[in-house]
Enzyme design. Sequence first.
Site, PDB file in Angstrom:
ATOM      1  CB  CYS A   1      -0.921   0.028   1.217  1.00  0.00           C
ATOM      2  SG  CYS A   1      -2.213   1.294   1.071  1.00  0.00           S
TER       3      CYS A   1
ATOM      4  CB  CYS B   1      -1.088   4.822   3.441  1.00  0.00           C
ATOM      5  SG  CYS B   1      -1.205   3.189   4.158  1.00  0.00           S
TER       6      CYS B   1
ATOM      7  CB  CYS C   1      -4.290   4.035   0.467  1.00  0.00           C
ATOM      8  SG  CYS C   1      -4.538   3.835   2.240  1.00  0.00           S
TER       9      CYS C   1
ATOM     10  CE  LYS D   1      -6.958  -1.512   5.236  1.00  0.00           C
ATOM     11  NZ  LYS D   1      -5.613  -1.202   4.720  1.00  0.00           N
TER      12      LYS D   1
ATOM     13  NE  ARG E   1      -5.584   4.629   5.692  1.00  0.00           N
ATOM     14  CZ  ARG E   1      -4.584   5.500   5.577  1.00  0.00           C
ATOM     15  NH1 ARG E   1      -4.645   6.465   4.680  1.00  0.00           N
ATOM     16  NH2 ARG E   1      -3.535   5.415   6.366  1.00  0.00           N
TER      17      ARG E   1
ATOM     18  CE  LYS F   1      -6.231  -4.033   8.314  1.00  0.00           C
ATOM     19  NZ  LYS F   1      -5.206  -3.409   7.538  1.00  0.00           N
TER      20      LYS F   1
ATOM     21  CB  SER G   1      -3.216  -2.006  15.532  1.00  0.00           C
ATOM     22  OG  SER G   1      -4.120  -1.119  14.887  1.00  0.00           O
TER      23      SER G   1
ATOM     24  CE1 TYR H   1       0.524  -5.856  14.264  1.00  0.00           C
ATOM     25  CE2 TYR H   1      -1.854  -5.829  14.634  1.00  0.00           C
ATOM     26  CZ  TYR H   1      -0.751  -5.445  13.894  1.00  0.00           C
ATOM     27  OH  TYR H   1      -0.918  -4.660  12.781  1.00  0.00           O
TER      28      TYR H   1
HETATM   29  C1  PBG Z   1      -2.233  -0.013   5.136  1.00  0.00           C
HETATM   30  C2  PBG Z   1      -2.699  -0.903   6.245  1.00  0.00           C
HETATM   31  C3  PBG Z   1      -3.401  -0.562   7.417  1.00  0.00           C
HETATM   32  C4  PBG Z   1      -3.472  -1.736   8.182  1.00  0.00           C
HETATM   33  C5  PBG Z   1      -2.868  -2.739   7.445  1.00  0.00           C
HETATM   34  N1  PBG Z   1      -2.418  -2.210   6.246  1.00  0.00           N
HETATM   35  C6  PBG Z   1      -3.884   0.743   7.909  1.00  0.00           C
HETATM   36  C7  PBG Z   1      -4.969   1.432   7.197  1.00  0.00           C
HETATM   37  O1  PBG Z   1      -5.501   0.982   6.201  1.00  0.00           O
HETATM   38  O2  PBG Z   1      -5.298   2.519   7.653  1.00  0.00           O
HETATM   39  C8  PBG Z   1      -4.099  -1.855   9.551  1.00  0.00           C
HETATM   40  C9  PBG Z   1      -3.485  -2.902  10.438  1.00  0.00           C
HETATM   41  C10 PBG Z   1      -3.825  -2.807  11.876  1.00  0.00           C
HETATM   42  O3  PBG Z   1      -4.554  -1.913  12.337  1.00  0.00           O
HETATM   43  O4  PBG Z   1      -3.323  -3.663  12.620  1.00  0.00           O
HETATM   44  N2  PBG Z   1      -3.203   0.365   4.238  1.00  0.00           N
HETATM   45 ZN    ZN Z   2      -2.955   2.265   2.906  1.00  0.00          ZN
END
Ligand code: PBG
Ligand code: ZN
Length: 348
Positions: free
Chosen positions: A137, A139, A147, A213, A235, A266, A292, A331
């Site tokens: 990605c 970003c 992104c 996502k 986003r 996700k 996370s 994690y």
């Molecule tokens: C990048 C990406 C993100 C995550 C994984 N790849 C962040 C987002 O899309 O803002 C999130 C992973 C997590 O929160 O553990 N695009």
């Molecule tokens: Zn991204």
Amino acid sequence: MSITLHKASHSYEDRGDVPLPVNRPRRLRRSETIRRLVAEHDVNAGDLIEPLFVVPGSGVRQEIRSMPGIFQQTVDRVVEDAKAAAALGIPAVLLFGLPPSKDETGSGLADPDGIVQRAIEALKRSIPELLVIADLCACEYTSHGHCGILRADGEIDNDRTLELLARGALSYARCGVDIVAPSDMMDGRVRVIRHQLDAEGFTDTAILSYAVKYASAWYGPFREAAGSAPAVGDRRTHQMDAPNAREALKEALADVEEGADMVMVKPALSYLDVLWRVRQAVNVPVAVYNVSGEYAMIKAAAASGWLDEPRAVDEMLVGFKRAGADCIVTYFARSCAARWKAAAARAR
Ligand code: PBG
Ligand code: ZN
């Protein structure tokens, strides 16, 4: 035999006694052994994918404030962690890069000497059997934190971003990555990436698409971990909207059609119904990302003594399996694998 009812508690005309229960599901819950025998699902190290955050330099291991026990590390340290993961039976790691500099067009994503590229090479050299997955990605590489590449009006230019993603995927493949994992949610990226990889002979490089996502508050701590918060805006123009589940099937089916080898849902905890529906709809392996914020929430509660972390985590992870996940990005991967290994050793 029957159960005699206390008459005062019973106001029906017929005060006959009630027979004993016919069904007694408790029989199969009486011991750990029988519970294990009849368990419908299980989760083990072989189901897990460990995320790793790579920073430039050497000898650095910096804990992420909002994710206790998770670190931003240089390639040398990442290799050590990956070795530990492999020794515990974890089959794969998922790489994120924090590059030394960023620009408007995210050009660092496809830099042959980029941070993720270096990490892929080092990992494949020292632990060839460990699967290396690289998140794809823009970003983490754009100065604005979006992104994709922005148009003059500030909107993300979908199709120019596809070119960048294809170049990024190719640069990862050239370093020996096993699986590229586009997480950008641009339309049509899987097809473009597949074509780009095939055109350069990387027909064996697999694609794990973050097909489903959602735009989510649960990514909060990750933005700190990966230094990837958007400078302005959010986003929501590319990531999915929480109320939608049917749309998830459209996304997942489209990505499979375009050549995704695996698809991901996700975040995890707020979308288990979506995970289940995607599992029913596609015939490729389905991954789920235990993100996370889900990690941070459990860590914070456990640190306050409000949750028994090992039990809560095991229950959550087997819940993902029950909901249809074939593999789980988490994690908690290494801590779980180590704890399960120790428990198995004690049981022997
Ligand atoms: C990048 C990406 C993100 C995550 C994984 N790849 C962040 C987002 O899309 O803002 C999130 C992973 C997590 O929160 O553990 N695009
Ligand atoms: Zn991204």
